[in-house]
Design a protein around this motif. Sequence first.
Motif, mmCIF file in Angstrom:
data_model
loop_
_atom_site.group_PDB
_atom_site.id
_atom_site.type_symbol
_atom_site.label_atom_id
_atom_site.label_comp_id
_atom_site.label_asym_id
_atom_site.label_seq_id
_atom_site.Cartn_x
_atom_site.Cartn_y
_atom_site.Cartn_z
ATOM 1 N N SER A 186 -38.016 -10.253 13.957
ATOM 2 C CA SER A 186 -37.551 -11.477 13.311
ATOM 3 C C SER A 186 -36.546 -11.133 12.218
ATOM 4 C CB SER A 186 -38.731 -12.247 12.713
ATOM 5 O OG SER A 186 -38.273 -13.413 12.064
ATOM 6 N N ALA A 187 -35.397 -11.818 12.236
ATOM 7 C CA ALA A 187 -34.358 -11.595 11.237
ATOM 8 C C ALA A 187 -33.457 -12.822 11.191
ATOM 9 C CB ALA A 187 -33.545 -10.344 11.555
ATOM 10 N N ARG A 188 -32.841 -13.030 10.052
ATOM 11 C CA ARG A 188 -31.918 -14.156 9.901
ATOM 12 C C ARG A 188 -30.520 -13.707 10.344
ATOM 13 N NH1 ARG A 188 -28.787 -16.794 5.811
ATOM 14 N NH2 ARG A 188 -28.932 -19.082 5.983
ATOM 15 N N HIS A 189 -30.046 -14.252 11.450
ATOM 16 C CA HIS A 189 -28.756 -13.846 11.991
ATOM 17 C C HIS A 189 -28.265 -14.931 12.944
ATOM 18 C CE1 HIS A 189 -31.652 -12.732 15.057
ATOM 19 N NE2 HIS A 189 -30.681 -12.529 15.925
ATOM 20 N N SER A 190 -27.090 -14.748 13.497
ATOM 21 C CA SER A 190 -26.584 -15.680 14.505
ATOM 22 C C SER A 190 -26.313 -14.909 15.789
ATOM 23 C CB SER A 190 -25.299 -16.374 14.026
ATOM 24 O OG SER A 190 -24.219 -15.468 13.945
ATOM 25 N N ARG A 191 -26.544 -15.585 16.914
ATOM 26 C CA ARG A 191 -26.401 -14.937 18.215
ATOM 27 C C ARG A 191 -25.514 -15.760 19.125
ATOM 28 N NH1 ARG A 191 -32.338 -13.103 20.180
ATOM 29 N NH2 ARG A 191 -31.041 -12.152 21.802
ATOM 30 N N LEU A 192 -24.885 -15.095 20.066
ATOM 31 C CA LEU A 192 -24.061 -15.778 21.057
ATOM 32 C C LEU A 192 -24.906 -16.731 21.888
ATOM 33 C CD1 LEU A 192 -21.935 -12.740 22.260
ATOM 34 C CD2 LEU A 192 -21.060 -14.735 21.036
ATOM 35 N N VAL A 193 -24.288 -17.821 22.286
ATOM 36 C CA VAL A 193 -24.981 -18.808 23.117
ATOM 37 C C VAL A 193 -24.943 -18.311 24.557
ATOM 38 C CG1 VAL A 193 -25.027 -21.204 23.872
ATOM 39 C CG2 VAL A 193 -24.276 -20.641 21.554
ATOM 40 N N VAL A 194 -26.011 -17.669 24.987
ATOM 41 C CA VAL A 194 -26.107 -17.119 26.336
ATOM 42 C C VAL A 194 -27.517 -17.363 26.869
ATOM 43 C CG1 VAL A 194 -24.359 -15.322 26.002
ATOM 44 C CG2 VAL A 194 -26.740 -14.854 25.401
ATOM 45 N N ASP A 195 -27.660 -17.164 28.161
ATOM 46 C CA ASP A 195 -28.970 -17.272 28.799
ATOM 47 C C ASP A 195 -29.746 -15.999 28.496
ATOM 48 O OD1 ASP A 195 -31.182 -17.601 30.347
ATOM 49 O OD2 ASP A 195 -30.108 -17.920 32.240
ATOM 50 N N ALA A 202 -32.448 -15.024 29.483
ATOM 51 C CA ALA A 202 -33.184 -14.460 30.609
ATOM 52 C C ALA A 202 -32.366 -13.379 31.313
ATOM 53 C CB ALA A 202 -33.548 -15.564 31.607
ATOM 54 N N LEU A 203 -31.065 -13.335 31.019
ATOM 55 C CA LEU A 203 -30.195 -12.344 31.639
ATOM 56 C C LEU A 203 -30.416 -10.977 31.011
ATOM 57 C CD1 LEU A 203 -26.890 -14.416 31.722
ATOM 58 C CD2 LEU A 203 -28.448 -14.023 33.628
ATOM 59 N N SER A 204 -29.934 -9.956 31.683
ATOM 60 C CA SER A 204 -29.989 -8.607 31.133
ATOM 61 C C SER A 204 -29.041 -8.507 29.940
ATOM 62 C CB SER A 204 -29.592 -7.583 32.195
ATOM 63 O OG SER A 204 -28.229 -7.774 32.569
ATOM 64 N N LEU A 205 -29.241 -7.477 29.145
ATOM 65 C CA LEU A 205 -28.433 -7.311 27.940
ATOM 66 C C LEU A 205 -26.955 -7.211 28.279
ATOM 67 C CD1 LEU A 205 -29.145 -7.153 24.943
ATOM 68 C CD2 LEU A 205 -29.006 -4.656 25.109
ATOM 69 N N GLU A 206 -26.616 -6.481 29.355
ATOM 70 C CA GLU A 206 -25.208 -6.337 29.733
ATOM 71 C C GLU A 206 -24.614 -7.671 30.165
ATOM 72 O OE1 GLU A 206 -27.071 -2.414 31.235
ATOM 73 O OE2 GLU A 206 -27.718 -4.436 30.704
ATOM 74 N N ARG A 207 -25.410 -8.441 30.906
ATOM 75 C CA ARG A 207 -24.904 -9.710 31.402
ATOM 76 C C ARG A 207 -24.678 -10.699 30.262
ATOM 77 N NH1 ARG A 207 -22.257 -10.301 36.027
ATOM 78 N NH2 ARG A 207 -21.180 -12.188 35.410
ATOM 79 N N ARG A 208 -25.509 -10.614 29.232
ATOM 80 C CA ARG A 208 -25.318 -11.479 28.063
ATOM 81 C C ARG A 208 -23.974 -11.195 27.390
ATOM 82 N NH1 ARG A 208 -31.014 -10.839 24.819
ATOM 83 N NH2 ARG A 208 -32.403 -10.794 26.641
ATOM 84 N N LEU A 209 -23.502 -9.961 27.492
ATOM 85 C CA LEU A 209 -22.208 -9.603 26.925
ATOM 86 C C LEU A 209 -21.069 -9.937 27.875
ATOM 87 C CD1 LEU A 209 -20.355 -8.219 24.854
ATOM 88 C CD2 LEU A 209 -20.929 -6.028 25.917
#
Length: 351
Positions: free
Chosen positions: A92-101, A103-110
């Motif tokens: 848990s951390a305060r941050h912002s993340r890309l709007v992605v699925d 459920a995808l693999s880490l590479e696919r999220r990128l």
Amino acid sequence: MKFWLVALGLPLLGWCVLLGLRLLVYLGADSAAKGWDQAREAELSRLMRRGRRSQQVLAVSLRTALGAAGEGCGLLNGNSALRARLSWQERSARHSRLVVDEALSLERRLIDPLAAVLGDLAVVLAKLPADRPLALLLETSNSIEEQRLVEAWAEAWRLSGIRQTTTRLEGSGPAVIDNWLDRRIEDQALLLVVAYQFAPEQVDGSAEAVVGLLFGNRLTQSTIMPMAYLHRPEAAENAVEECMSKALHQALDWVPLAACEVSSVWAAGSDATGHSLMTQAFDKAGLPVSASAGLHDLDAVLGHAGCASPWLAIAAASESIRDGGGAQFICSGGSSTGAWSWCSVVMPADR
């Protein structure tokens, strides 16, 4: 009579000769001084023209936690995307993340946001011949294995459909623009910058972001109408008020632009101390901004975007101009060795 001619005439003649020689020496020195002054003025004029070079901003694209549909207005309105949530490390951390699925693999999220950014730039590049040279600066902040990143980049590039062949550039941050304006202003090549932070090692207070920018040279590119002009960035070498103030004024002078003509200021990539120093410099310089109006702090909205911070600020400022805004001033934390921060101005294309 002969005596007086000799007694008075010869000394007078001698003084006249000496006076003539002194006059010749003076005229020679004066001519040399004027020649040096003219040469100095010509050199200063040449250096000023060189310093006031600028890059065409042909296209920008960015993906952040605000989502593709709300990037421009969200950044302008200061809508915060920072949330306390689980990171990619399951902490848990305060941050912002890309709007992605997720459920995808880490590479696919990128791959998905990276391909989307490249696809936006491909639309503009499609207006140019396939053999147009393209210099690529790729900057990344992440904690993923190198081989996985290479594969993700190759797949995103394939999906984008960009036809031009690229040549990789070395360097980082606005220093690349500074160097380009010095050495490659007459190149036929365009400059493509892609920077992203994804799955950072230090998650707390961070921002995931992907940003792409396409720059052209004013002397060689006339096919695409620029959306804005990025003027020469100026480095503040140390976290000292004097250095910051000098860089700020010099960046304005490169345009040239009065401080009161600035419409908005974008700040990114600085810590709390740096942000305080920046705002003090803004106030002393007379920039018409405050914490409540005209000042857009991307770190407060998204978090620290690492190497993407300066490019994110340039992209946001360019989008603001595309939406009808005036001159935009940018102050971003240094991402290159030897620079604490960078100041630059983005101007509307009709100025």
